[in-house]
Motif scaffolding. Structure first.
Motif, PDB file in Angstrom:
ATOM      1  N   TYR A 117       0.864  -1.174  -0.050  1.00  0.00           N
ATOM      2  CA  TYR A 117       0.047  -0.039  -0.223  1.00  0.00           C
ATOM      3  C   TYR A 117       0.900   1.318   0.022  1.00  0.00           C
ATOM      4  CZ  TYR A 117      -4.266  -2.355   0.981  1.00  0.00           C
ATOM      5  OH  TYR A 117      -5.518  -3.156   1.191  1.00  0.00           O
ATOM      6  N   LEU A 118       0.836   2.182  -1.003  1.00  0.00           N
ATOM      7  CA  LEU A 118       1.512   3.332  -0.823  1.00  0.00           C
ATOM      8  C   LEU A 118       1.309   4.268   0.260  1.00  0.00           C
ATOM      9  CD1 LEU A 118       1.323   4.267  -4.693  1.00  0.00           C
ATOM     10  CD2 LEU A 118       2.818   3.031  -3.598  1.00  0.00           C
ATOM     11  N   GLU A 119       0.071   4.450   0.910  1.00  0.00           N
ATOM     12  CA  GLU A 119       0.021   5.325   1.984  1.00  0.00           C
ATOM     13  C   GLU A 119       0.309   4.699   3.267  1.00  0.00           C
ATOM     14  OE1 GLU A 119      -3.882   7.090   1.959  1.00  0.00           O
ATOM     15  OE2 GLU A 119      -3.765   7.946  -0.109  1.00  0.00           O
ATOM     16  N   LYS A 120      -0.019   3.437   3.357  1.00  0.00           N
ATOM     17  CA  LYS A 120       0.378   2.765   4.704  1.00  0.00           C
ATOM     18  C   LYS A 120       1.447   2.105   4.811  1.00  0.00           C
ATOM     19  CE  LYS A 120      -4.870   2.210   4.862  1.00  0.00           C
ATOM     20  NZ  LYS A 120      -5.903   1.209   4.824  1.00  0.00           N
ATOM     21  N   ARG A 121       2.114   1.588   3.640  1.00  0.00           N
ATOM     22  CA  ARG A 121       3.462   0.874   3.500  1.00  0.00           C
ATOM     23  C   ARG A 121       3.001  -0.573   4.128  1.00  0.00           C
ATOM     24  NH1 ARG A 121       5.891   4.076  -0.018  1.00  0.00           N
ATOM     25  NH2 ARG A 121       6.414   5.965   0.800  1.00  0.00           N
ATOM     26  N   ASN A 122       1.901  -1.067   4.319  1.00  0.00           N
ATOM     27  CA  ASN A 122       1.711  -2.470   4.673  1.00  0.00           C
ATOM     28  C   ASN A 122       2.125  -3.330   3.192  1.00  0.00           C
ATOM     29  OD1 ASN A 122       0.313  -0.714   6.150  1.00  0.00           O
ATOM     30  ND2 ASN A 122      -1.226  -2.286   6.604  1.00  0.00           N
ATOM     31  N   THR A 123       2.490  -4.426   3.327  1.00  0.00           N
ATOM     32  CA  THR A 123       2.676  -5.237   2.143  1.00  0.00           C
ATOM     33  C   THR A 123       1.553  -6.406   2.379  1.00  0.00           C
ATOM     34  OG1 THR A 123       4.429  -6.361   3.299  1.00  0.00           O
ATOM     35  CG2 THR A 123       5.096  -4.415   1.847  1.00  0.00           C
ATOM     36  N   LEU A 124       1.191  -7.125   1.218  1.00  0.00           N
ATOM     37  CA  LEU A 124       0.596  -8.214   1.476  1.00  0.00           C
ATOM     38  C   LEU A 124       0.534  -9.235   0.075  1.00  0.00           C
ATOM     39  CD1 LEU A 124      -3.190  -7.407   1.319  1.00  0.00           C
ATOM     40  CD2 LEU A 124      -1.589  -5.627   1.376  1.00  0.00           C
ATOM     41  N   HIS A 125      -0.072 -10.163   0.179  1.00  0.00           N
ATOM     42  CA  HIS A 125      -0.275 -11.067  -0.980  1.00  0.00           C
ATOM     43  C   HIS A 125      -1.747 -10.941  -1.572  1.00  0.00           C
ATOM     44  CE1 HIS A 125       3.760 -12.885  -0.296  1.00  0.00           C
ATOM     45  NE2 HIS A 125       3.681 -13.100  -1.534  1.00  0.00           N
ATOM     46  N   VAL A 126      -1.867 -11.054  -2.555  1.00  0.00           N
ATOM     47  CA  VAL A 126      -3.398 -10.774  -3.133  1.00  0.00           C
ATOM     48  C   VAL A 126      -3.521 -11.409  -4.292  1.00  0.00           C
ATOM     49  CG1 VAL A 126      -3.724  -8.376  -2.032  1.00  0.00           C
ATOM     50  CG2 VAL A 126      -2.951  -8.488  -4.388  1.00  0.00           C
ATOM     51  N   ASP A 127      -4.672 -11.970  -4.711  1.00  0.00           N
ATOM     52  CA  ASP A 127      -5.042 -12.220  -6.013  1.00  0.00           C
ATOM     53  C   ASP A 127      -4.873 -11.393  -7.079  1.00  0.00           C
ATOM     54  OD1 ASP A 127      -5.720 -15.056  -5.136  1.00  0.00           O
ATOM     55  OD2 ASP A 127      -7.729 -14.373  -4.799  1.00  0.00           O
ATOM     56  N   VAL A 128      -4.110 -11.500  -8.278  1.00  0.00           N
ATOM     57  CA  VAL A 128      -3.841 -10.668  -9.331  1.00  0.00           C
ATOM     58  C   VAL A 128      -5.232 -10.143  -9.848  1.00  0.00           C
ATOM     59  CG1 VAL A 128      -2.942 -10.397 -11.680  1.00  0.00           C
ATOM     60  CG2 VAL A 128      -1.798 -11.481  -9.953  1.00  0.00           C
ATOM     61  N   ASP A 129      -6.385 -10.864  -9.994  1.00  0.00           N
ATOM     62  CA  ASP A 129      -7.458 -10.438 -10.562  1.00  0.00           C
ATOM     63  C   ASP A 129      -8.377  -9.455  -9.649  1.00  0.00           C
ATOM     64  OD1 ASP A 129      -7.813 -12.559  -8.957  1.00  0.00           O
ATOM     65  OD2 ASP A 129      -9.572 -13.553 -10.025  1.00  0.00           O
ATOM     66  N   GLN A 130      -7.863  -9.379  -8.508  1.00  0.00           N
ATOM     67  CA  GLN A 130      -8.376  -8.319  -7.648  1.00  0.00           C
ATOM     68  C   GLN A 130      -7.747  -6.777  -7.878  1.00  0.00           C
ATOM     69  OE1 GLN A 130      -8.201  -9.911  -3.680  1.00  0.00           O
ATOM     70  NE2 GLN A 130     -10.210 -11.010  -4.082  1.00  0.00           N
ATOM     71  N   LEU A 131      -6.434  -6.898  -8.574  1.00  0.00           N
ATOM     72  CA  LEU A 131      -5.952  -5.349  -8.810  1.00  0.00           C
ATOM     73  C   LEU A 131      -6.557  -4.842  -9.976  1.00  0.00           C
ATOM     74  CD1 LEU A 131      -2.191  -6.732  -8.572  1.00  0.00           C
ATOM     75  CD2 LEU A 131      -3.696  -5.611  -6.932  1.00  0.00           C
ATOM     76  N   GLU A 132      -6.700  -3.525 -10.036  1.00  0.00           N
ATOM     77  CA  GLU A 132      -7.324  -2.638 -10.987  1.00  0.00           C
ATOM     78  C   GLU A 132      -6.319  -1.668 -11.359  1.00  0.00           C
ATOM     79  OE1 GLU A 132     -10.741   0.604 -11.128  1.00  0.00           O
ATOM     80  OE2 GLU A 132     -10.487  -0.471  -9.239  1.00  0.00           O
ATOM     81  N   GLU A 133      -6.173  -1.663 -12.630  1.00  0.00           N
ATOM     82  CA  GLU A 133      -5.078  -0.840 -13.307  1.00  0.00           C
ATOM     83  C   GLU A 133      -6.049   0.665 -13.616  1.00  0.00           C
ATOM     84  OE1 GLU A 133      -2.542   0.085 -17.555  1.00  0.00           O
ATOM     85  OE2 GLU A 133      -3.358  -1.962 -16.936  1.00  0.00           O
ATOM     86  N   THR A 134      -5.539   1.675 -13.121  1.00  0.00           N
ATOM     87  CA  THR A 134      -6.316   2.892 -12.892  1.00  0.00           C
ATOM     88  C   THR A 134      -6.073   3.743 -14.355  1.00  0.00           C
ATOM     89  OG1 THR A 134      -4.688   4.347 -11.844  1.00  0.00           O
ATOM     90  CG2 THR A 134      -6.479   3.186 -10.359  1.00  0.00           C
ATOM     91  N   GLY A 135      -5.259   3.285 -15.019  1.00  0.00           N
ATOM     92  CA  GLY A 135      -5.028   4.180 -16.156  1.00  0.00           C
ATOM     93  C   GLY A 135      -4.095   5.310 -15.978  1.00  0.00           C
ATOM     94  N   SER A 136      -3.621   5.683 -14.881  1.00  0.00           N
ATOM     95  CA  SER A 136      -2.798   6.852 -14.633  1.00  0.00           C
ATOM     96  C   SER A 136      -1.329   6.393 -14.888  1.00  0.00           C
ATOM     97  CB  SER A 136      -2.809   7.243 -13.169  1.00  0.00           C
ATOM     98  OG  SER A 136      -4.039   7.530 -12.975  1.00  0.00           O
ATOM     99  N   VAL A 137      -0.909   6.881 -15.968  1.00  0.00           N
ATOM    100  CA  VAL A 137       0.593   6.572 -16.591  1.00  0.00           C
ATOM    101  C   VAL A 137       1.492   7.810 -16.500  1.00  0.00           C
ATOM    102  CG1 VAL A 137       2.000   5.599 -18.361  1.00  0.00           C
ATOM    103  CG2 VAL A 137      -0.430   4.699 -17.944  1.00  0.00           C
ATOM    104  N   ILE A 138       2.578   7.801 -15.790  1.00  0.00           N
ATOM    105  CA  ILE A 138       3.349   8.901 -15.620  1.00  0.00           C
ATOM    106  C   ILE A 138       4.908   8.582 -16.452  1.00  0.00           C
ATOM    107  CG2 ILE A 138       4.896  10.332 -14.336  1.00  0.00           C
ATOM    108  CD1 ILE A 138       2.838   9.988 -11.995  1.00  0.00           C
ATOM    109  N   ARG A 139       5.169   9.261 -17.414  1.00  0.00           N
ATOM    110  CA  ARG A 139       6.241   8.778 -18.088  1.00  0.00           C
ATOM    111  C   ARG A 139       7.614   9.192 -17.472  1.00  0.00           C
ATOM    112  NH1 ARG A 139       7.254   4.934 -21.831  1.00  0.00           N
ATOM    113  NH2 ARG A 139       9.108   5.449 -23.039  1.00  0.00           N
ATOM    114  N   GLN A 140       8.365   8.282 -17.155  1.00  0.00           N
ATOM    115  CA  GLN A 140       9.808   8.459 -16.410  1.00  0.00           C
ATOM    116  C   GLN A 140      10.795   9.062 -17.483  1.00  0.00           C
ATOM    117  OE1 GLN A 140      10.551   8.734 -13.008  1.00  0.00           O
ATOM    118  NE2 GLN A 140       8.374   8.280 -13.009  1.00  0.00           N
ATOM    119  N   PRO A 141      11.600  10.295 -17.138  1.00  0.00           N
ATOM    120  CA  PRO A 141      12.559  10.844 -18.241  1.00  0.00           C
ATOM    121  C   PRO A 141      13.414   9.881 -18.217  1.00  0.00           C
ATOM    122  CG  PRO A 141      12.313  11.908 -16.014  1.00  0.00           C
ATOM    123  CD  PRO A 141      11.446  10.947 -15.979  1.00  0.00           C
TER     124      PRO A 141
END
Length: 65
Positions: free
Chosen positions: A41-65
């Motif tokens: 988790y980005l805000e909480k810094r907790n780590t966990l294992h999850v089913d991949v199909d529960q992940l959602e791509e938000t479409g926000s993409v930031i190009r790295q220079p």
């Protein structure tokens, strides 16, 4: 999300938004055999294992220079 897409996001030089249960996460590792991902988790810094199909791509993409 499919396992192949989770791997692409994890290996991408871009920062791609991913959510798990409406919270932004960082994909640390993907286990193709079990269809799971190790995420932080980005805000909480907790780590966990999850089913991949529960992940959602938000479409926000930031190009790295």
């Amino acid at each position: 999300m499919k396992v192949t897409r989770a791997e692409e996001i994890m290996k991408s030089p871009d920062i791609i938004g991913v959510k798990y249960r409406n919270n932004y996460v960082w994909i640390e590792d993907v286990d193709k055999e079990h269809n799971t991902a190790h995420v932080t988790y980005l805000e909480k810094r907790n780590t966990l294992h999850v089913d991949v199909d529960q992940l959602e791509e938000t479409g926000s993409v930031i190009r790295q220079p």
